[in-house]
Design an enzyme around this catalytic site. Structure first.
Site, mmCIF file in Angstrom:
data_model
loop_
_atom_site.group_PDB
_atom_site.id
_atom_site.type_symbol
_atom_site.label_atom_id
_atom_site.label_comp_id
_atom_site.label_asym_id
_atom_site.label_seq_id
_atom_site.Cartn_x
_atom_site.Cartn_y
_atom_site.Cartn_z
ATOM 1 N N LYS A 198 0.830 -1.174 0.004
ATOM 2 C CA LYS A 198 0.037 0.205 -0.167
ATOM 3 C C LYS A 198 0.825 1.281 0.076
ATOM 4 C CE LYS A 198 -1.714 2.811 2.674
ATOM 5 N NZ LYS A 198 -1.796 3.985 1.965
ATOM 6 N N GLU A 249 9.852 0.754 10.288
ATOM 7 C CA GLU A 249 11.108 1.899 9.732
ATOM 8 C C GLU A 249 10.357 3.196 10.182
ATOM 9 O OE1 GLU A 249 13.912 1.231 9.112
ATOM 10 O OE2 GLU A 249 13.938 -0.766 8.608
ATOM 11 N N CYS A 259 14.386 10.282 6.004
ATOM 12 C CA CYS A 259 14.223 9.742 7.536
ATOM 13 C C CYS A 259 16.023 9.933 7.875
ATOM 14 C CB CYS A 259 13.819 8.178 7.679
ATOM 15 S SG CYS A 259 14.351 7.225 6.472
ATOM 16 N N GLU A 299 11.376 15.649 14.848
ATOM 17 C CA GLU A 299 11.584 15.343 13.585
ATOM 18 C C GLU A 299 10.939 16.697 12.706
ATOM 19 O OE1 GLU A 299 9.874 12.254 11.120
ATOM 20 O OE2 GLU A 299 11.615 11.946 10.446
HETATM 21 P P1 NAD Z 1 2.613 8.270 7.934
HETATM 22 O O1 NAD Z 1 2.831 7.621 8.975
HETATM 23 O O2 NAD Z 1 1.612 9.271 7.902
HETATM 24 O O3 NAD Z 1 2.107 7.173 6.645
HETATM 25 C C1 NAD Z 1 2.868 6.174 6.229
HETATM 26 C C2 NAD Z 1 1.710 5.178 5.711
HETATM 27 O O4 NAD Z 1 1.062 4.622 6.715
HETATM 28 C C3 NAD Z 1 1.026 5.709 4.589
HETATM 29 O O5 NAD Z 1 0.909 4.782 3.523
HETATM 30 C C4 NAD Z 1 -0.515 5.696 5.152
HETATM 31 O O6 NAD Z 1 -1.567 5.751 4.270
HETATM 32 C C5 NAD Z 1 -0.373 4.588 6.064
HETATM 33 N N1 NAD Z 1 -1.141 4.641 7.162
HETATM 34 C C6 NAD Z 1 -1.904 5.804 7.895
HETATM 35 N N2 NAD Z 1 -2.607 5.639 8.977
HETATM 36 C C7 NAD Z 1 -2.700 4.066 9.064
HETATM 37 C C8 NAD Z 1 -3.242 3.293 9.901
HETATM 38 N N3 NAD Z 1 -4.183 3.560 10.895
HETATM 39 N N4 NAD Z 1 -2.996 1.889 9.900
HETATM 40 C C9 NAD Z 1 -2.066 1.463 8.644
HETATM 41 N N5 NAD Z 1 -1.610 2.421 7.665
HETATM 42 C C10 NAD Z 1 -1.809 3.788 8.238
HETATM 43 O O7 NAD Z 1 4.060 8.655 7.227
HETATM 44 P P2 NAD Z 1 4.465 9.752 6.240
HETATM 45 O O8 NAD Z 1 4.122 11.048 6.534
HETATM 46 O O9 NAD Z 1 3.964 8.857 4.928
HETATM 47 O O10 NAD Z 1 6.062 9.465 6.063
HETATM 48 C C11 NAD Z 1 7.014 10.177 6.676
HETATM 49 C C12 NAD Z 1 7.415 9.542 7.843
HETATM 50 O O11 NAD Z 1 8.123 8.318 7.466
HETATM 51 C C13 NAD Z 1 8.614 10.534 8.682
HETATM 52 O O12 NAD Z 1 8.622 10.224 9.921
HETATM 53 C C14 NAD Z 1 9.854 9.569 8.138
HETATM 54 O O13 NAD Z 1 11.047 9.802 8.833
HETATM 55 C C15 NAD Z 1 9.484 8.198 8.135
HETATM 56 N N6 NAD Z 1 10.350 7.401 7.274
HETATM 57 C C16 NAD Z 1 11.083 6.474 7.743
HETATM 58 C C17 NAD Z 1 12.154 5.737 6.801
HETATM 59 C C18 NAD Z 1 12.928 4.786 7.574
HETATM 60 O O14 NAD Z 1 13.281 3.866 6.667
HETATM 61 N N7 NAD Z 1 13.143 4.584 8.755
HETATM 62 C C19 NAD Z 1 12.026 5.737 5.424
HETATM 63 C C20 NAD Z 1 11.153 6.972 4.936
HETATM 64 C C21 NAD Z 1 10.550 7.662 5.740
#
Ligand code: NAD
Length: 527
Positions: free
Chosen positions: A188, A261, A295, A389
């Site tokens: 997804k 992650e 990240c 962050e």
């Molecule tokens: P987010 O948590 O808002 O969303 C991530 C995903 O989760 C999306 O696909 C979203 O639709 C889904 N989601 C939202 N609510 C959900 C729920 N209740 N149940 C299941 N899935 C749900 O994050 P974002 O804004 O898309 O990404 C940014 C964050 O990701 C930052 O904190 C960044 O540091 C982190 N990030 C981490 C890594 C890593 O490898 N550690 C890599 C890239 C980004």
């Protein structure tokens, strides 16, 4: 991204199922579609359905069917299938980079680099799986009559839930390794970048001969929640810590294991003997690349007093050269998620109100979804810009008395994802003392380009590892096998133990464990 309700309206971007015979396009039972908007222009780039739990469950059921065949294939057969997908992705490089550029807002060259990184991991995972997951023999200790082996078997179906900042590279770190380890995957993508998810799904459907082994389901948090609650065997989640908690709670219903992650507040330390030209260039790149939406971005920089001013002068000169905007000359583009602009502004304004100074950029330069490259000084540990962050093109620089103070401040965080250190003498030891999953020495973010290095975090940055052999094993269950090679004179696993066994075992305990015979035996036999 915008979610609008339609009544049976069709998505404009083709097959939302995206791969290997998944469900067709159009709005799902929820009757809603997501409009994917260009963060640079606001233009609607396409729409995808918000898939409901029924469609997610159906995709997982199809994946389950495929997983049996895929998991039974040899590693060489899977490698060939993944190589076919890799070649197909490479053949569409321009289309993929253009879509990442338009949907995410990053410059075209960064989009192409993202594809390069994703393909290097897909190549590595496919080629390495055979060796990393080969059945291996381990010492059987005092049970010398047994042949002890460890094997790695696919889990079955893996759910991959991805973010928008690296919409291809980041999820590929789970997708490639899960597939190479013999699992089917249901992916997804983020609601902010669903079209790139669809596109890689479509290319997989054409290139991988086994239907349904990689499928894409589209939607927002509701679809992600449905996937987290579905009958998958593991969830690989990449996103924020707040959403990670929700995913873990949903996964708890079925005791589904999770890989997390999450975010970071990654520090960089500059020691007295660092190459300042190199360190300044790296700090600016590490903090500002992808407009700070990584990240692994450098989100805090600690510089020892004796080199602070010359380092800062170099950083200011470098940062002033960074072009921002939507044109082809820009080094950094738009902030992908509009509401993030407010977080970035808030962090900057709070820091300035509490005594920090912007020596480059600043919040007043923000124009719509574009944030200017910003360097802040006179920052203190209590400011949000040093604790939370920010996810924007901001480099806060703190002056510290010593490397020890830098280290203490770098480690004073609930996160632990990535980091960087610059220096010469003792720099390796310094790197080892930073509490983070990855540390780049005299470079920034370099570890993500080495597919054999595992990647992941500590604390609020998550747990589990993608990439490398650890990343392949993350998507396996570990099978332990003890095979009898010959019978012992006395069978200890029997109710027919001879009389006097109690005394004999007690004697063995004294002799082996109390008297140290086991250590001598270990040294002799190299157990
Ligand atoms: P987010 O948590 O808002 O969303 C991530 C995903 O989760 C999306 O696909 C979203 O639709 C889904 N989601 C939202 N609510 C959900 C729920 N209740 N149940 C299941 N899935 C749900 O994050 P974002 O804004 O898309 O990404 C940014 C964050 O990701 C930052 O904190 C960044 O540091 C982190 N990030 C981490 C890594 C890593 O490898 N550690 C890599 C890239 C980004």
């Amino acid at each position: 991204m915008a979610v609008t309700t339609t009544h049976g309206g069709n998505g404009t971007s083709g097959n939302a199922g995206g791969a290997a015979g998944a469900t067709g396009g159009g709005s799902g039972p929820l009757g809603e579609v997501i409009e994917s908007l260009s963060p640079a222009t606001g233009e609607i780039l396409g729409t995808v359905p918000v898939m409901a739990a029924e469609e997610v469950d159906a995709a997982v059921a199809r994946a389950r069917q495929a997983a049996g065949t895929w998991g039974a294939m040899s590693a060489a057969e899977r490698r060939a299938e993944l190589a076919s997908w890799r070649r197909a992705l490479a053949a569409r490089a321009d289309d993929i980079a253009e879509l990442i550029h338009r949907e995410n807002g990053k410059p075209r060259v960064d989009a192409m680099l993202e594809l390069y990184l994703a393909l290097s991991h897909l190549h590595h995972a496919g080629n390495r799986a055979d060796k990393a997951l080969r059945t291996r023999r381990v010492p059987s200790g005092l049970m010398a009559n047994l042949r002890a082996t460890i094997s790695y078997q696919p889990l079955g179906v893996i759910a991959v839930i991805g973010p928008w900042n690296y919409p291809l590279f980041t999820p590929m770190g789970s997708i490639a390794y899960a597939l190479a380890a013999g699992n089917a995957v249901v992916f997804k993508p983020s609601e902010h970048t669903p079209l790139i998810g669809q596109l890689i799904g479509e290319i997989a459907r054409e290139a991988i001969s086994l239907p349904h082994v990689f499928q894409v389901v589209t939607g927002d948090g509701r679809t992600g929640g449905a996937l987290a609650r579905s009958a998958v065997d593991k969830i690989a989640f990449t996103g924020s810590a707040a959403t990670g908690r929700k995913v873990m709670m949903a996964a708890a219903e079925r005791l589904t294991p999770v890989l997390m992650e999450l975010g970071g507040k990654d520090p960089m330390v500059v020691a007295e003997d660092a190459d300042l030209d190199k360190a300044a260039e790296a700090a600016v790149y590490g903090a500002l690349t992808n407009a700070g939406q990584a990240c692994v971005s450098i989100e805090r920089c600690y510089v020892v007093d004796s080199v602070y001013q010359p380092f800062l002068d170099r950083v200011v000169a470098e940062a002033r050269q960074v072009r921002w905007g939507a044109d082809d000359e820009a080094h950094i583009g738009a902030i992908t998620m509009p509401r993030q602009v407010e977080t970035i502004r808030e962090h900057m304004e709070e820091a300035l109100a509490r005594g920090a100074r912007a020596v480059v950029g600043g919040p007043e330069g923000i124009r719509g979804n574009f944030v200017p490259p910003t360097v802040l000084v006179d920052v203190t540990p209590d400011m949000k810009i040093m604790r939370e962050e920010t996810f924007g093109p901001v480099l806060p620089i703190a002056r510290v008395r010593s490397v020890e103070e830098a280290l203490a401040q770098a480690n004073a965080t609930t996160y632990g994802l990535a980091s960087a250190v610059f220096g010469k003498s003792g720099v390796r030891e310094l790197a080892d003392r930073i509490r983070a999953g990855s540390t780049a020495i005299n470079s920034v973010v370099s570890f993500v380009g080495v597919p054999s290095l595992p990647f992941g975090g500590l604390g609020e940055s998550g747990f589990g590892r993608i990439h490398g052999d650890e990343g392949l094993r993350e998507f396996c269950h570990v099978k332990a096998t003890a095979e009898e090679r010959f019978s012992l004179p006395i069978n200890l696993a029997s109710f027919k133990l001879p009389r006097g066994s109690y005394e004999r075992v007690r004697g063995m305990i004294h002799h082996l464990f109390g008297g140290g015979a086991i250590d001598r035996l270990r040294d002799t036999l190299r157990l």
